[in-house]
Every structure is written in structure tokens, then in C-alpha cells.
Design a protein around this motif. Structure first.
Motif, mmCIF file in Angstrom:
data_model
loop_
_atom_site.group_PDB
_atom_site.id
_atom_site.type_symbol
_atom_site.label_atom_id
_atom_site.label_comp_id
_atom_site.label_asym_id
_atom_site.label_seq_id
_atom_site.Cartn_x
_atom_site.Cartn_y
_atom_site.Cartn_z
ATOM 1 N N GLN A 13 75.003 -90.512 10.070
ATOM 2 C CA GLN A 13 75.081 -91.406 8.925
ATOM 3 C C GLN A 13 73.762 -92.123 8.635
ATOM 4 O O GLN A 13 72.913 -92.284 9.502
ATOM 5 C CB GLN A 13 76.154 -92.474 9.170
ATOM 6 N N ALA A 14 73.665 -92.567 7.391
ATOM 7 C CA ALA A 14 72.531 -93.386 6.979
ATOM 8 C C ALA A 14 73.029 -94.381 5.939
ATOM 9 O O ALA A 14 74.134 -94.242 5.413
ATOM 10 C CB ALA A 14 71.425 -92.524 6.403
ATOM 11 N N LEU A 15 72.224 -95.374 5.654
ATOM 12 C CA LEU A 15 72.601 -96.338 4.626
ATOM 13 C C LEU A 15 71.359 -96.959 3.997
ATOM 14 O O LEU A 15 70.276 -96.896 4.582
ATOM 15 C CB LEU A 15 73.552 -97.419 5.167
ATOM 16 N N VAL A 16 71.529 -97.491 2.794
ATOM 17 C CA VAL A 16 70.413 -98.157 2.124
ATOM 18 C C VAL A 16 70.835 -99.547 1.676
ATOM 19 O O VAL A 16 71.984 -99.802 1.357
ATOM 20 C CB VAL A 16 69.882 -97.392 0.896
ATOM 21 N N SER A 17 69.824 -100.419 1.625
ATOM 22 C CA SER A 17 70.065 -101.797 1.204
ATOM 23 C C SER A 17 69.817 -101.926 -0.288
ATOM 24 O O SER A 17 69.372 -100.999 -0.950
ATOM 25 C CB SER A 17 69.103 -102.722 1.940
ATOM 26 N N GLU A 18 70.075 -103.107 -0.792
ATOM 27 C CA GLU A 18 69.633 -103.449 -2.143
ATOM 28 C C GLU A 18 68.101 -103.338 -2.175
ATOM 29 O O GLU A 18 67.448 -103.498 -1.143
ATOM 30 C CB GLU A 18 70.059 -104.885 -2.468
ATOM 31 N N PRO A 19 67.535 -103.037 -3.352
ATOM 32 C CA PRO A 19 66.076 -102.912 -3.426
ATOM 33 C C PRO A 19 65.378 -104.270 -3.374
ATOM 34 O O PRO A 19 65.850 -105.234 -3.993
ATOM 35 C CB PRO A 19 65.833 -102.221 -4.768
ATOM 36 N N VAL A 20 64.290 -104.336 -2.622
ATOM 37 C CA VAL A 20 63.490 -105.571 -2.549
ATOM 38 C C VAL A 20 62.012 -105.201 -2.658
ATOM 39 O O VAL A 20 61.654 -104.028 -2.628
ATOM 40 C CB VAL A 20 63.737 -106.329 -1.216
ATOM 41 N N LYS A 21 61.176 -106.207 -2.769
ATOM 42 C CA LYS A 21 59.737 -105.953 -2.872
ATOM 43 C C LYS A 21 59.218 -105.321 -1.582
ATOM 44 O O LYS A 21 59.853 -105.430 -0.540
ATOM 45 C CB LYS A 21 59.012 -107.277 -3.134
ATOM 46 N N PRO A 22 58.042 -104.688 -1.640
ATOM 47 C CA PRO A 22 57.533 -103.997 -0.439
ATOM 48 C C PRO A 22 57.449 -104.929 0.770
ATOM 49 O O PRO A 22 56.857 -106.002 0.679
ATOM 50 C CB PRO A 22 56.141 -103.532 -0.872
ATOM 51 N N VAL A 23 58.083 -104.529 1.862
ATOM 52 C CA VAL A 23 58.071 -105.374 3.061
ATOM 53 C C VAL A 23 57.890 -104.560 4.341
ATOM 54 O O VAL A 23 57.286 -105.029 5.301
ATOM 55 C CB VAL A 23 59.350 -106.254 3.121
ATOM 56 N N VAL A 24 58.373 -103.314 4.364
ATOM 57 C CA VAL A 24 58.174 -102.460 5.540
ATOM 58 C C VAL A 24 57.134 -101.394 5.180
ATOM 59 O O VAL A 24 57.429 -100.478 4.434
ATOM 60 C CB VAL A 24 59.489 -101.776 5.977
ATOM 61 N N PRO A 25 55.909 -101.510 5.694
ATOM 62 C CA PRO A 25 54.839 -100.623 5.242
ATOM 63 C C PRO A 25 54.837 -99.248 5.900
ATOM 64 O O PRO A 25 54.063 -98.386 5.496
ATOM 65 C CB PRO A 25 53.570 -101.394 5.634
ATOM 66 N N CYS A 26 55.656 -99.038 6.903
ATOM 67 C CA CYS A 26 55.605 -97.777 7.647
ATOM 68 C C CYS A 26 57.022 -97.366 8.014
ATOM 69 O O CYS A 26 57.986 -97.959 7.544
ATOM 70 C CB CYS A 26 54.769 -97.967 8.911
ATOM 71 N N VAL A 27 57.150 -96.357 8.861
ATOM 72 C CA VAL A 27 58.452 -96.012 9.427
ATOM 73 C C VAL A 27 58.513 -96.612 10.822
ATOM 74 O O VAL A 27 57.567 -96.477 11.592
ATOM 75 C CB VAL A 27 58.639 -94.485 9.524
ATOM 76 N N VAL A 28 59.614 -97.272 11.161
ATOM 77 C CA VAL A 28 59.786 -97.787 12.515
ATOM 78 C C VAL A 28 61.028 -97.138 13.116
ATOM 79 O O VAL A 28 62.088 -97.111 12.495
ATOM 80 C CB VAL A 28 59.950 -99.318 12.530
ATOM 81 N N MET A 29 60.862 -96.588 14.314
ATOM 82 C CA MET A 29 61.984 -95.954 14.999
ATOM 83 C C MET A 29 62.154 -96.565 16.372
ATOM 84 O O MET A 29 61.178 -96.884 17.040
ATOM 85 C CB MET A 29 61.718 -94.460 15.225
ATOM 86 N N SER A 30 63.402 -96.726 16.758
ATOM 87 C CA SER A 30 63.668 -97.088 18.142
ATOM 88 C C SER A 30 64.747 -96.161 18.662
ATOM 89 O O SER A 30 65.892 -96.224 18.220
ATOM 90 C CB SER A 30 64.130 -98.531 18.262
#
Ligand SMILES: Cc1cc2nc3c(=O)[nH]c(=O)nc-3n(C[C@H](O)[C@H](O)[C@H](O)COP(=O)(O)OP(=O)(O)OC[C@H]3O[C@@H](n4cnc5c(N)ncnc54)[C@H](O)[C@@H]3O)c2cc1C
Ligand SMILES: [Zn+2]
Lengths: 129, 417
Positions: free
Chosen positions: B261-278
């Protein structure tokens, strides 16, 4: 989240209490060192992965901790039935007539779960592990 | 095919956008093709494109039971990277990353490949050892991957919580700068348009229901919901449905299909500049160009073809996201969905000939095959055209589960994407 009936506890409990343990009715050879590479591959790696009825193992890891088997439809995710380890593979053509998929889906919880605490129930039959 | 360019855009703007062509044609199936590809996901469409472009085989049909790109290709979180542990994996995933760079020009279609960097977090000593081992192995294979201190990680991704008393403390990270994201739909559409322009027939709403074999066992064609279609070569590229299709030809596979599964949030201004994985806490996050946070979860524990998964899986992922990024605790989630991923025992794909003459299979990409789309299609086309694997996909056989020559990325990293 799935609701799963443990055939030992005789209760339907949330999936969080269980661990799926893969395809059921795959027998390990008595002398595993003697099997051919082909047979070992079939035993260890090849899986039916059916779209439809699956026979699979579950473990009631946060309950009685015992392994049991289930028949489930992998398209609807509904359980047809669960049964104790060591019991023969059920004949699905008969099952369908008796119960249909989701024999106990959509039934109110008080009809699903036994009310008596487990300790007061008759002990599970022996020799079924 | 009319070329897309800034001039075309200007011309169409002048005349009310009435002159755009269909991106691909939708012909009636012919009686016979040289090659049939089953499954119009990114991998199937890319295979068809490279068959036409690099091998001159244009009498090709791509058969799709639903709509093009409606499988995992259109459902994934689009993380692209090549920092896998083993040489064989490095070979195939980096082949893809090299093709991603330049793919928009090659296809004349903006696939929005953005090498914004993929950062993988370490939360404990074990994570540090695993990630550093990867960094060293990658370097030997000429693949960029570097170690960051928690402070450097925060500098690279400012919303990250690196405080020492966090529930999942960040003790370091690895960073592949060439990693990033691309627009999933555009990848399917771009390959479909470019393949169609070279003569490939893309046939949607056409479910393959049987694989027909001659008395000598070789493939003759496929039964479909739109009748029999002949072909001496059939490539199965059906992700979660691979076992079902291969059963039609009597080939049993080392695969299990799980919901992811995956999900998306409401759109917001640029805040996460990269991909982060844990990998340890099972959460992945990036931000789409529309502004949505794109968040990936883990698989369910049971085999399913339902294309939905359990809510508790998403819940667990969001717990982790909120711990790592407290700034997001009040974000609203807009949509969630599931895809069915085909997982092999060693978590590496199978791109190979099969025991059936004329039948080829490209599967087992599991939770992480989007990144490989161009590379996979490229070497699979070679395999079908020449009836022998390209050196890059030669190790990715079905027989490895008999011989024991596994490519065990599962044990190497327990990595999802
Ligand atoms: C939620 C989610 C997140 C993911 N995140 C990432 C990520 O961040 N990075 C990454 O690299 N990968 C990711 N993946 C994995 C990635 O999506 C897949 O590995 C990849 O897209 C597979 O592409 P494909 O073309 O092989 O399959 P698909 O796109 O699934 O295409 C297969 C096609 O075959 C068709 N088909 C099936 N049966 C038949 C039939 N009988 N007849 C005709 N057609 C048939 C299907 O309808 C489907 O369109 C993710 C997957 C999911 C589900
Ligand atoms: Zn129990």
C-alpha cells in the motif's frame, strides 16, 4: 484487518494476534538430504500462489501460539474455514456447498465468539498438532 | 508521431489545443504477431519499445486486461535508486538508472525523472553496519553512495527529526545522489506512445485467459477475451498475476503475491527535498511535484489478489512518519490504495527464458521494480529477440532456485523499495 478464527481457542480474533506461515500441506521429506535438487526446489521455493482458494498456515502467536490451517479466498480475502494442524486437507467442493465463502463473515460478534472463557471449555482433542 | 516541443505547445496554444494527436493508437488485434507481450505496465511497454527500437521487431502486440499503466506501475511511490548489495543487482539497477538519465529525450516525453537523492536512515548499530557495507560494495561497483552523519542528514533534509530522544533516533544515513523519483504515469504513457509510433499494437481491455502450445510444447499464441491471437514468442510481464499466467502454460513459479500500500497527503508547499527511506521502521516518503507527500508502507503478511491491504499497515507507517517528521503530525491524508506485488524468495527479479520454448518471463520485481523499468525492458527485449539473455540479466534465471545461485538481496538488506 482480517478476522481469523483459531480452531484451538475457538474464537475469532483480529489478525494482529496471528502470523501467516505460508502455504499449507507441503510435507518435508523424512530424509531431506536425500531429495533431488528438483524436489528440494519444489518443496522449498515453488508455491501455488493461487488467485482464488488457498490452503495456508497461520500461527496464533499472541494467543495459544499454535499452528493451524485455513482455507481462504485470495480475491475477497474471506476465510472459508480454519482447521487444526494434522487434519486432512478439506474437500473444497463440499465446503462450498455447506458454507460458501465467508462462512462467518458479517455475523455479529456475540454469535462468533464463545462466551465461556477458554479454561472452562472441554480440552482440545489430543493428537491434532 | 508528432514531436512534442515548445513550438508545438505554442502552436497548439494559438489554436485552442485542437490539433493534438492521440498518444497511441488502439487497433483491433491482428490474427498473429511475431511477439506478444502480456501486461501493459511499464516493464511490458518498455520491452515492446526496445524490441522495436533496438531489434527492429515491430510486429508486436502488448495485451492488457485493464487499462495501460493501471497495475503496479500506476500505484507505486516511484523511488529510483541502484545502491543494491550484490554485483548482479548493481548491474541491472544501475543499467536502469543510466537509462533514466536521458529517457525523456529518448521518448520525447517528459517522465519527470528527478535525481533529488535517496537517503536511507540508520536507527541502530545494525543499520549502520548494513548501510556502510552497502556503501562499500556500491563503490566497488562504481555506484555513488555516501555516508552522512545525523547533522549532515538534517542539512540534506531539514524537516527530519534527529533529536537524541526520538523514538527512532537517527544515527546516520546513506545517500545516493543519483537516486530520486519519476512520474509513474508518464513512464507508462511515454513508452506506450513511443512504441505505438514504431508500429507496436497496444490492446487494452484484452485479458489473456490461456497460453496455447503446439504438440511439441512450443508456444503458438494466447487465448484472450477478444479471441485467439497467434505468436511464436510470448513474454509474460504481469507482476502480481505472473503465477496465474504461467500456470496456463504449466510452469509453476517461485512467487508469492502480496498487497502493498501507499498513500498521499493533501498538497503543501515544497518541504521534503529528497526521498527518505527507513527500512527498519518501514516508512518511505517523498514529495510529488503537485505537493503531496507520497508515503509507502510495507506489505501485508498474506497472499492476496484483492488490491487492498489492512488499515493497520498504513497506521504503522504513519506512526513512524510522525516520529521521524513531527512537523507532519497534523497533515491530512487524501488517498490510499494497494497494488499486488510478486515476491521471489531472494527478493530479486526473474528475467529469463522458461522451460517452455517461446515463453519468456519478466517478474518478481516485488515491492521495488519501478526503478528498473527502462533497464528491465531493455534487457528483456534482447532476451526475446535473440532467444538468449543479455549478460546483465543472465544471472536472473528461474533455475537459480534449483542450483542455489540466489541473488539474495532479502538477506542482504531486508530492503523494501
Ligand atoms: C504501493 C506500491 C509502491 C511501490 N513503490 C515502489 C517504489 O517506490 N520504487 C520502485 O522501484 N518500485 C515500487 N513498487 C513496485 C513497482 O510498482 C513494480 O515493481 C513495477 O511497477 C512493476 O511493473 P510491471 O510493468 O512489471 O507491472 P504492472 O505495472 O503491474 O503491469 C502488469 C500488467 O499486467 C496486466 N495483466 C495481469 N494479468 C493479465 C492478463 N491475464 N492479461 C492481460 N494483462 C494482464 C495488469 O493489468 C497490469 O497492468 C511499488 C509497488 C506498489 C504496489
Ligand atoms: Zn489460539
Amino acid at each position: 484487518m482480517l478476522l481469523i478464527r483459531c480452531p484451538y481457542c475457538e474464537e475469532e480474533r483480529p489478525e494482529l494476534e496471528f502470523r501467516n506461515a505460508g502455504e499449507a500441506h507441503i510435507a518435508r521429506a523424512a530424509d531431506i538430504a536425500a531429495v533431488s535438487d528438483e524436489d528440494f526446489e519444489k518443496f522449498f521455493f515453488i508455491r501455488s500462489n493461487p488467485k482464488g482458494i488457498i490452503y495456508e498456515r497461520w500461527r496464533h502467536i499472541h494467543g495459544c501460539a499454535r499452528f493451524f490451517n485455513a482455507v481462504r479466498d485470495t480475491v475477497t480475502d474471506k476465510f472459508v474455514m480454519t482447521y487444526k494442524a494434522g487434519e486432512p486437507k478439506p474437500d473444497i467442493s463440499k465446503l462450498k456447498k455447506e458454507s460458501g465463502p465467508a462462512a462467518y463473515a458479517n455475523r455479529p460478534p456475540d454469535q462468533l465468539n464463545v462466551k465461556k472463557p477458554a479454561a472452562k471449555r472441554a480440552p482440545a482433542s489430543k493428537g491434532d498438532a | 508521431m508528432r514531436k512534442y516541443s515548445v513550438f508545438a505547445l505554442a502552436r497548439e496554444a494559438m489554436r485552442g489545443h485542437k490539433g493534438w494527436d492521440e498518444q497511441w493508437s488502439s487497433p483491433e488485434p491482428r490474427a498473429e504477431y511475431d511477439v506478444i507481450i502480456v501486461g501493459a505496465g511499464g516493464h511490458g511497454l518498455a520491452t515492446a519499445y526496445y524490441l522495436a527500437k533496438e531489434h527492429g521487431i515491430t510486429n508486436v502486440a502488448v495485451l492488457e486486461k485493464g487499462w495501460l499503466g493501471g497495475g503496479n506501475t500506476g500505484r507505486n511511490t516511484t523511488i529510483i535508486r541502484s545502491n543494491y548489495l550484490y554485483d548482479e543487482s548493481a548491474g541491472i539497477y544501475d543499467h536502469a538508472v543510466k537509462l533514466w538519465d536521458g529517457l525523456s529525450q529518448d521518448l520525447n516525453y517528459n517522465v519527470m525523472y528527478s535525481a533529488r537523492g535517496v537517503m536511507m536512515l540508520a536507527h541502530n548499530v545494525h543499520d549502520v553496519q548494513v548501510l556502510k557495507r552497502h556503501i562499500h560494495a556500491n563503490r566497488l561497483n562504481g555506484i555513488d553512495n555516501e555516508w552522512l552523519s545525523p547533522e549532515q542528514a538534517k542539512e540534506f533534509c531539514p524537516p527530519l527529526n534527529i533529536s537524541k530522544d526520538a523514538r527512532y533516533p537517527v544515527v546516520g544515513a546513506s545517500l545516493q545522489r543519483r537516486g530520486g523519483t519519476a512520474r509513474h504515469d508518464a513512464v507508462a504513457w511515454g513508452y506506450a506512445r513511443a512504441a505505438s509510433a514504431r508500429g507496436v499494437d497496444i490492446i487494452q481491455n484484452c485479458e489473456v485467459t490461456g497460453i496455447k502450445r503446439a504438440p511439441n510444447g512450443a508456444v503458438m499464441g494466447v487465448e484472450t477475451s477478444r479471441g485467439f491471437i497467434g505468436a511464436k514468442k510470448v513474454g509474460v510481464v504481469a507482476a502480481g498475476h505472473t503465477s496465474v499466467l504461467m500456470d496456463m502454460a504449466g510452469v509453476r513459479m517461485p512467487l508469492e503475491s502480496y498487497p502493498l500500500q501507499a498513500l498521499v497527503s493533501e498538497p503543501v508547499k515544497p518541504v521534503v527535498p529528497c526521498v527518505v527511506m527507513s527500512n527498519t521502521v518501514h516508512a518511505y516518503i517523498s514529495q510529488s511535484d503537485k505537493g503531496e507527500l507520497v508515503i509507502g508502507a510495507g506489505t501485508d503478511q498474506y497472499i492476496s489478489y484483492s488490491q487492498t491491504g489492512g488499515l493497520h499497515i498504513l497506521n504503522h507507517t504513519l506512526d513512524a512518519i510522525c516520529e521521524m517528521f513531527p512537523i507532519f503530525t497534523r497533515m491530512k491524508m487524501l488517498r490510499s490504495w494497494g497494488g499486488i506485488v510478486d515476491v521471489t524468495p531472494d527478493r530479486s527479479p526473474i528475467l529469463a527464458k522458461t522451460p517452455v520454448q517461446g515463453l519468456y518471463v519478466n517478474c518478481g520485481w516485488g515491492t521495488g521494480g519501478f526503478k528498473a523499468t527502462p533497464g528491465s525492458g531493455n534487457v528483456f527485449a534482447h532476451t526475446i529477440a535473440r532467444d538468449e539473455p543479455h549478460p546483465i540479466n543472465a544471472p536472473f534465471t528461474i533455475e537459480r532456485f534449483r542450483t542455489g545461485r540466489l541473488i539474495d538481496e532479502a538477506a542482504a538488506a531486508a530492503v523494501a523499495h
